[in-house]
Structures are given as C-alpha cells and as structure tokens.
Design a protein around this motif. Structure first.
Motif, PDB file in Angstrom:
ATOM      1  N   GLN A 159      12.309  -0.426 -10.115  1.00 44.04           N
ATOM      2  CA  GLN A 159      11.727  -1.247 -11.180  1.00 44.04           C
ATOM      3  C   GLN A 159      10.347  -0.726 -11.571  1.00 44.04           C
ATOM      4  OE1 GLN A 159      11.769  -5.135  -9.339  1.00 44.04           O
ATOM      5  NE2 GLN A 159      13.768  -5.661 -10.212  1.00 44.04           N
ATOM      6  N   LEU A 160       9.525  -0.445 -10.588  1.00 43.94           N
ATOM      7  CA  LEU A 160       8.168   0.035 -10.875  1.00 43.94           C
ATOM      8  C   LEU A 160       8.184   1.423 -11.505  1.00 43.94           C
ATOM      9  CD1 LEU A 160       6.375  -1.344  -7.733  1.00 43.94           C
ATOM     10  CD2 LEU A 160       5.867  -1.962 -10.110  1.00 43.94           C
ATOM     11  N   GLY A 161       9.126   2.258 -11.086  1.00 49.00           N
ATOM     12  CA  GLY A 161       9.261   3.580 -11.717  1.00 49.00           C
ATOM     13  C   GLY A 161       9.615   3.449 -13.185  1.00 49.00           C
ATOM     14  N   PHE A 162      10.510   2.524 -13.495  1.00 48.91           N
ATOM     15  CA  PHE A 162      10.900   2.261 -14.885  1.00 48.91           C
ATOM     16  C   PHE A 162       9.695   1.783 -15.695  1.00 48.91           C
ATOM     17  CE2 PHE A 162      12.352  -0.703 -18.161  1.00 48.91           C
ATOM     18  CZ  PHE A 162      13.265   0.083 -18.854  1.00 48.91           C
ATOM     19  N   ILE A 163       8.957   0.828 -15.151  1.00 46.88           N
ATOM     20  CA  ILE A 163       7.791   0.279 -15.845  1.00 46.88           C
ATOM     21  C   ILE A 163       6.738   1.356 -16.048  1.00 46.88           C
ATOM     22  CG2 ILE A 163       5.875  -1.361 -15.641  1.00 46.88           C
ATOM     23  CD1 ILE A 163       7.917  -3.169 -14.057  1.00 46.88           C
ATOM     24  N   GLY A 204       2.562   5.869  -7.266  1.00 45.23           N
ATOM     25  CA  GLY A 204       1.407   6.333  -8.032  1.00 45.23           C
ATOM     26  C   GLY A 204       0.772   5.259  -8.896  1.00 45.23           C
ATOM     27  N   LEU A 205       0.816   4.028  -8.413  1.00 47.45           N
ATOM     28  CA  LEU A 205       0.170   2.906  -9.091  1.00 47.45           C
ATOM     29  C   LEU A 205      -0.792   2.247  -8.106  1.00 47.45           C
ATOM     30  CD1 LEU A 205       3.288   1.234 -10.773  1.00 47.45           C
ATOM     31  CD2 LEU A 205       1.509   2.562 -11.925  1.00 47.45           C
ATOM     32  N   SER A 206      -1.750   1.523  -8.637  1.00 48.10           N
ATOM     33  CA  SER A 206      -2.663   0.807  -7.752  1.00 48.10           C
ATOM     34  C   SER A 206      -2.004  -0.485  -7.262  1.00 48.10           C
ATOM     35  CB  SER A 206      -3.972   0.473  -8.473  1.00 48.10           C
ATOM     36  OG  SER A 206      -3.755  -0.530  -9.447  1.00 48.10           O
ATOM     37  N   GLY A 238       0.819  -1.214   0.000  1.00 47.37           N
ATOM     38  CA  GLY A 238       0.000   0.000   0.000  1.00 47.37           C
ATOM     39  C   GLY A 238       0.850   1.261   0.000  1.00 47.37           C
ATOM     40  N   ALA A 239       1.900   1.268   0.812  1.00 51.29           N
ATOM     41  CA  ALA A 239       2.798   2.418   0.868  1.00 51.29           C
ATOM     42  C   ALA A 239       3.549   2.577  -0.457  1.00 51.29           C
ATOM     43  CB  ALA A 239       3.770   2.263   2.029  1.00 51.29           C
ATOM     44  N   LEU A 240       3.970   1.447  -1.028  1.00 51.44           N
ATOM     45  CA  LEU A 240       4.660   1.478  -2.316  1.00 51.44           C
ATOM     46  C   LEU A 240       3.734   2.026  -3.397  1.00 51.44           C
ATOM     47  CD1 LEU A 240       7.133   0.679  -4.091  1.00 51.44           C
ATOM     48  CD2 LEU A 240       6.008  -1.525  -4.391  1.00 51.44           C
TER      49      LEU A 240
END
Length: 130
Positions: A46-50, A11-13, A4-6
C-alpha cells in the motif's frame, strides 16, 4: 515489522506513514501488547503504491480514488484513465506557466547584460518600474 523498519525499507518518514494512516490511505496496522504498530507485506505494498502516486504528483484525493478502484478489480478502468488524463492536463498547465516564467526571467536578464553599478542595473530598474 515495526514502523521504523517499514519507513526505512519503503523510503518514507515515520511521520509520513502516520499521516497516511490518519488520512485513511493505509490500513490500520495491528498492535503489539506494548502498543507498537506491526506492519506486514500488504502495508508495504500500500505504501509503495502511495509513494509512487505521490512521485507522479497525484493529490491525496486522486490517490484515494485510485485506491477505491483497486477494491473493484472487475469494473472498467475508464474513471482511472480520467483521473490520469486530468492530471496530465494539470501538468501541462504547470509546464506552460513555468515556461512563461522562464521567458520573463530571460527577458529580465537581458536588461542587464554587463557588469554595472547597482544604481544602473537594468534588472532592478525593470523590477522597480515594470
């Protein structure tokens, strides 16, 4: 950090993060004794890149390929250039399609350039009898 914090920070669900995990785009996080996922700075990277790739309209397969290339930092980046060049061509094609659609809509709108009764609407007539 927990999912949830991530999700809030990036800024993703939560569902999107789980989907990227299922697709193998993000490393599987460690789990707590209570079976909660624990994410670290690498997960955030990784999520920022995606997310950035998705914002550019890249497909999951294209992202997967880019991630593979990140794992071989000493290789030439010609294939990466090819992926982006192909995507630019796809964007150009979509722009051309949208421009043609806009032109059709403008031509359609010209058929009814004043207030008329619906029975006399040039737009509806053109759509009924193309």
């Amino acid at each position: 950090m927990k999912i949830g914090a991530l999700a809030k920070q990036i800024g993703l669900s939560v569902q999107t993060i789980r989907f990227y995990e299922q697709e193998g785009l993000v490393s599987v996080p460690q789990r707590t004794e209570g079976n909660y996922r624990l994410y670290d700075a690498e997960s955030l990277r990784q999520l920022g890149f995606i997310k950035q790739c998705r914002n550019l309209g890249l497909t999951l397969d294209e992202i997967r390929e880019l991630i593979k290339h990140q794992a071989t930092p000493e290789e030439a980046c010609g294939e990466i250039n090819h992926i982006v060049d192909a995507h630019v061509q796809e964007v150009d094609a979509r722009i051309a399609e949208l421009t043609a659609l806009r032109d059709q809509l403008v031509r359609l709108r010209i058929r009814c350039n004043s207030s008329r009764a619906v029975k006399d609407c040039g737009i509806l007539k053109a759509l009924t009898n193309p």
